[in-house]
Design a protein around this motif. Structure first.
Motif, PDB file in Angstrom:
ATOM      1  N   GLY A  62       0.816  -1.212   0.000  1.00 33.64           N
ATOM      2  CA  GLY A  62       0.000   0.000   0.000  1.00 33.64           C
ATOM      3  C   GLY A  62       0.847   1.260   0.000  1.00 33.64           C
ATOM      4  O   GLY A  62       0.602   2.201  -0.764  1.00 33.64           O
ATOM      5  N   LEU A  63       1.857   1.289   0.851  1.00 34.79           N
ATOM      6  CA  LEU A  63       2.753   2.451   0.892  1.00 34.79           C
ATOM      7  C   LEU A  63       3.571   2.575  -0.387  1.00 34.79           C
ATOM      8  O   LEU A  63       3.814   3.685  -0.882  1.00 34.79           O
ATOM      9  N   ALA A  64       3.987   1.438  -0.943  1.00 33.36           N
ATOM     10  CA  ALA A  64       4.756   1.466  -2.189  1.00 33.36           C
ATOM     11  C   ALA A  64       3.901   1.994  -3.338  1.00 33.36           C
ATOM     12  O   ALA A  64       4.378   2.767  -4.170  1.00 33.36           O
ATOM     13  N   LEU A  65       2.647   1.588  -3.389  1.00 32.82           N
ATOM     14  CA  LEU A  65       1.756   2.089  -4.434  1.00 32.82           C
ATOM     15  C   LEU A  65       1.551   3.595  -4.306  1.00 32.82           C
ATOM     16  O   LEU A  65       1.500   4.314  -5.309  1.00 32.82           O
ATOM     17  N   PHE A  66       1.439   4.064  -3.097  1.00 31.51           N
ATOM     18  CA  PHE A  66       1.304   5.508  -2.881  1.00 31.51           C
ATOM     19  C   PHE A  66       2.560   6.234  -3.346  1.00 31.51           C
ATOM     20  O   PHE A  66       2.477   7.274  -4.007  1.00 31.51           O
ATOM     21  N   ALA A  67       3.725   5.679  -3.039  1.00 33.34           N
ATOM     22  CA  ALA A  67       4.988   6.291  -3.471  1.00 33.34           C
ATOM     23  C   ALA A  67       5.121   6.263  -4.991  1.00 33.34           C
ATOM     24  O   ALA A  67       5.586   7.238  -5.600  1.00 33.34           O
ATOM     25  N   VAL A  68       4.697   5.175  -5.616  1.00 39.36           N
ATOM     26  CA  VAL A  68       4.741   5.090  -7.080  1.00 39.36           C
ATOM     27  C   VAL A  68       3.841   6.161  -7.693  1.00 39.36           C
ATOM     28  O   VAL A  68       4.212   6.808  -8.681  1.00 39.36           O
ATOM     29  N   GLY A  69       2.685   6.385  -7.113  1.00 38.63           N
ATOM     30  CA  GLY A  69       1.792   7.430  -7.601  1.00 38.63           C
ATOM     31  C   GLY A  69       2.423   8.808  -7.516  1.00 38.63           C
ATOM     32  O   GLY A  69       2.295   9.617  -8.445  1.00 38.63           O
ATOM     33  N   ILE A  70       3.118   9.074  -6.433  1.00 40.96           N
ATOM     34  CA  ILE A  70       3.792  10.363  -6.283  1.00 40.96           C
ATOM     35  C   ILE A  70       4.896  10.516  -7.331  1.00 40.96           C
ATOM     36  O   ILE A  70       5.031  11.575  -7.959  1.00 40.96           O
ATOM     37  N   VAL A  71       5.666   9.461  -7.540  1.00 40.17           N
ATOM     38  CA  VAL A  71       6.732   9.503  -8.552  1.00 40.17           C
ATOM     39  C   VAL A  71       6.138   9.716  -9.944  1.00 40.17           C
ATOM     40  O   VAL A  71       6.684  10.479 -10.752  1.00 40.17           O
ATOM     41  N   LEU A  72       5.012   9.076 -10.224  1.00 38.41           N
ATOM     42  CA  LEU A  72       4.362   9.251 -11.515  1.00 38.41           C
ATOM     43  C   LEU A  72       3.911  10.692 -11.733  1.00 38.41           C
ATOM     44  O   LEU A  72       4.078  11.247 -12.825  1.00 38.41           O
ATOM     45  N   ILE A  73       3.350  11.309 -10.714  1.00 32.07           N
ATOM     46  CA  ILE A  73       2.901  12.697 -10.845  1.00 32.07           C
ATOM     47  C   ILE A  73       4.087  13.625 -11.067  1.00 32.07           C
ATOM     48  O   ILE A  73       4.042  14.519 -11.928  1.00 32.07           O
ATOM     49  N   ILE A  74       5.153  13.433 -10.327  1.00 34.21           N
ATOM     50  CA  ILE A  74       6.340  14.277 -10.499  1.00 34.21           C
ATOM     51  C   ILE A  74       6.934  14.087 -11.893  1.00 34.21           C
ATOM     52  O   ILE A  74       7.256  15.066 -12.582  1.00 34.21           O
ATOM     53  N   SER A  75       7.055  12.850 -12.328  1.00 31.89           N
ATOM     54  CA  SER A  75       7.610  12.577 -13.661  1.00 31.89           C
ATOM     55  C   SER A  75       6.733  13.152 -14.765  1.00 31.89           C
ATOM     56  O   SER A  75       7.238  13.701 -15.746  1.00 31.89           O
ATOM     57  N   ALA A  76       5.425  13.011 -14.623  1.00 32.81           N
ATOM     58  CA  ALA A  76       4.513  13.534 -15.631  1.00 32.81           C
ATOM     59  C   ALA A  76       4.576  15.060 -15.690  1.00 32.81           C
ATOM     60  O   ALA A  76       4.506  15.642 -16.780  1.00 32.81           O
ATOM     61  N   THR A  77       4.735  15.698 -14.545  1.00 33.76           N
ATOM     62  CA  THR A  77       4.831  17.155 -14.521  1.00 33.76           C
ATOM     63  C   THR A  77       6.113  17.630 -15.196  1.00 33.76           C
ATOM     64  O   THR A  77       6.086  18.574 -15.997  1.00 33.76           O
ATOM     65  N   VAL A  78       7.219  16.970 -14.903  1.00 30.80           N
ATOM     66  CA  VAL A  78       8.483  17.321 -15.558  1.00 30.80           C
ATOM     67  C   VAL A  78       8.369  17.119 -17.059  1.00 30.80           C
ATOM     68  O   VAL A  78       8.770  17.979 -17.855  1.00 30.80           O
ATOM     69  N   ARG A  79       7.794  16.008 -17.477  1.00 29.86           N
ATOM     70  CA  ARG A  79       7.617  15.720 -18.898  1.00 29.86           C
ATOM     71  C   ARG A  79       6.737  16.765 -19.565  1.00 29.86           C
ATOM     72  O   ARG A  79       7.019  17.209 -20.677  1.00 29.86           O
TER      73      ARG A  79
END
Length: 123
Positions: A62-79
């Motif tokens: 559960g915590l890993a999925l939450f962290a993956v979601g945060i990484v996805l948002i940051i990566s998508a914003t940079v992109r």
């Protein structure tokens, strides 16, 4: 009229799709974490601690999925901002395979494989 409007709107749609995917991943992580907490409270309220088994792995997933979601948002914003700058540039920019696209896609595939193994092991 905005110059290269169709390109900017396509970039924004792609960004919003990645954010939507990230929110879904985070929601699934939140659901796993809360369901594990629900099982803990349920077994405590029934005074039968062995009836509902909780798993420390479910908490970590559960915590890993939450962290993956945060990484996805940051990566998508940079992109999004990198492509916005490339769209606005007057010089031609070659389109090549971006490392962030590979990382985000690979992260989602790895997450899906891990969840399949985890859920298959629970049966």
């Amino acid at each position: 009229m905005i110059k290269r409007y169709t390109d900017h709107s396509a970039n924004e749609r792609t960004y919003l799709a990645w954010v939507r995917t990230a929110i879904a991943v985070m929601a699934f992580g939140f659901l796993m974490e809360k369901f594990n907490l629900f099982l803990t409270y349920l077994s405590a309220s029934l005074n039968e601690p062995d009836r509902f088994q909780t798993s420390i792995a479910a908490e970590w997933v559960g915590l890993a999925l939450f962290a993956v979601g945060i990484v996805l948002i940051i990566s998508a914003t940079v992109r999004f901002f990198l492509f916005k700058r490339a769209i606005e540039a007057d010089d031609p920019v070659p389109y090549d395979l971006k490392l962030t696209n590979l990382l985000m896609s690979g992260l989602l595939v790895a997450l899906a494989v891990f969840l399949m193994v985890y859920l298959g092991d629970q049966l």
